[in-house]
Design an enzyme around this catalytic site. Structure first.
Site, short mmCIF file in Angstrom:
data_model
loop_
_atom_site.label_atom_id
_atom_site.label_comp_id
_atom_site.label_asym_id
_atom_site.label_seq_id
_atom_site.Cartn_x
_atom_site.Cartn_y
_atom_site.Cartn_z
N ILE A 87 0.84 -1.20 0.00
CA ILE A 87 0.00 0.00 0.00
C ILE A 87 0.88 1.26 0.00
CG2 ILE A 87 -1.70 1.29 1.41
CD1 ILE A 87 -2.70 -1.49 2.36
N SER A 89 2.85 2.69 -2.07
CA SER A 89 4.24 2.54 -2.48
C SER A 89 4.42 2.78 -3.97
CB SER A 89 4.75 1.16 -2.08
OG SER A 89 3.94 0.19 -2.69
N SER A 93 -1.93 0.26 -5.82
CA SER A 93 -2.82 -0.61 -5.03
C SER A 93 -4.24 -0.02 -4.95
CB SER A 93 -2.25 -0.84 -3.63
OG SER A 93 -2.31 0.33 -2.87
N SER A 94 -4.35 1.30 -4.89
CA SER A 94 -5.69 1.92 -4.77
C SER A 94 -6.53 1.65 -6.01
CB SER A 94 -5.56 3.43 -4.59
OG SER A 94 -4.72 3.71 -3.52
N ALA A 95 -5.92 1.79 -7.18
CA ALA A 95 -6.68 1.54 -8.42
C ALA A 95 -7.04 0.06 -8.51
CB ALA A 95 -5.85 1.95 -9.64
N ASP A 137 -3.71 4.91 -13.58
CA ASP A 137 -3.73 3.70 -12.74
C ASP A 137 -5.00 2.86 -12.97
OD1 ASP A 137 -1.38 4.69 -11.77
OD2 ASP A 137 -1.86 4.39 -9.66
#
Ligand code: PMV
Length: 292
Positions: A87, A89, A93-95, A137
């Protein structure tokens, strides 16, 4: 219904791409898995905790559910997340969580959304959470593969190893983008030529990927890109230490994503390197998918 979506890595061109210069971005074989079940109320279970709809703890998932409900109203759902993607980084990860949740919701509630629809809704979620964003993303996570941005030209996605070293320092995209904007406002005649140079690096790298692999040329381009990222102030002492340590092993590396922390990447002969907080990923052709 369970769906998964991949992480992404910016190989070349971060920050310059904010100013419409070129970047090379690839999906990679780390996935976020979203398991969705109909329920009488809302429950989100993830490594960040167990909540109801919660726009603080789980903003991406909560906004994904909210935006989905605008298409098909739902009274409740249980969403369970398992992710291989570190997370905050710079690996998207959010997308990946947003796109996988939307795909699983679509399958569970039989809304018949296309991947274009899912990408579009994920883009709305990005704006709801961050207020802005290039949409790259969600796009990469939905469709997979390697792309030239901003025109979204699909490139031949080859198989090679990417070493990722996690600095374990957070990379906060909005802060870093703001920092670069301030520098550019102060010194446009210096910073714009740097972006032009980064643009040239991305285009050269695309040629190298297109015409087989010349690792020496790619190493030159990685080196130049990192020098320019350092010049615009988005490297950090931790990033530089990792790059120096890799350089002593004969490996050329750069930061990826917004910088200030996040991850360092290297490509080429990296498979057998033993480095703390590192792992190997590969370009991933497949975007979001239903998991059986
Ligand atoms: O760190 P990430 O994965 O959010 O990437 C940011 C890339 C930037 O070019 C700095 C910003 C952007 O929206 O393209």
């Amino acid at each position: 219904m369970k769906a998964s979506a991949p992480a992404k890595i910016i190989l070349f061109g971060e920050h310059a791409v904010v100013y419409r210069k070129h970047a090379l971005v690839t999906a990679v074989n780390l996935r976020c898995f979203a398991d969705v079940k109909r329920s009488s109320d809302f429950k989100i279970i993830s490594p960040l905790g167990i909540t109801k709809l919660d726009f603080e703890t789980h903003p991406w998932i909560s906004y994904a559910i909210k935006n989905f409900s605008n298409i098909k109203p739902i009274n409740g759902v249980e969403v369970r997340i398992e992710s291989q993607i570190p997370i905050a980084s710079g690996l998207g990860s959010s997308a990946a969580v947003t796109v996988s949740v939307l795909k699983a919701l679509d399958a569970e509630f039989e809304t018949g959304l296309s991947n274009d629809d899912i990408c579009e809704i994920a883009r709305k979620v990005e704006i709801d959470v961050q207020g802005a964003g290039s949409g790259t993303d969600p796009f990469i996570s939905t469709f997979g593969g390697m792309w030239l941005i901003p025109e979204r030209k699909k490139l031949n996605c080859k198989d090679f190893n990417i070493l990722v070293v996690d600095t374990k320092e957070k990379s906060i995209t909005s802060e870093m983008v703001k920092k670069v904007a301030e520098l550019r406002n102060k010194y446009p005649e210096i910073i714009d030529p740097i972006f032009d140079a980064i643009d040239g690096i991305s285009l050269r790298a695309m040629e190298v990927f297109d015409t087989g692999f010349d690792w020496k040329k790619l190493a030159d381009l990685i080196f130049l890109n990192q020098c320019l990222l350092r010049a615009i102030g988005v490297s950090s002492s931790k990033i530089e230490k990792i790059i120096e340590m890799l350089s002593e092993k004969g490996i050329t590396a750069k930061l990826t994503g917004a910088g200030g922390g996040g991850c360092v990447i290297a490509i080429g002969d990296v498979e057998d390197l033993k480095i703390d907080n590192s792992f190997i990923v590969k370009p991933e052709k497949e975007g979001v998918r239903i998991e059986e």
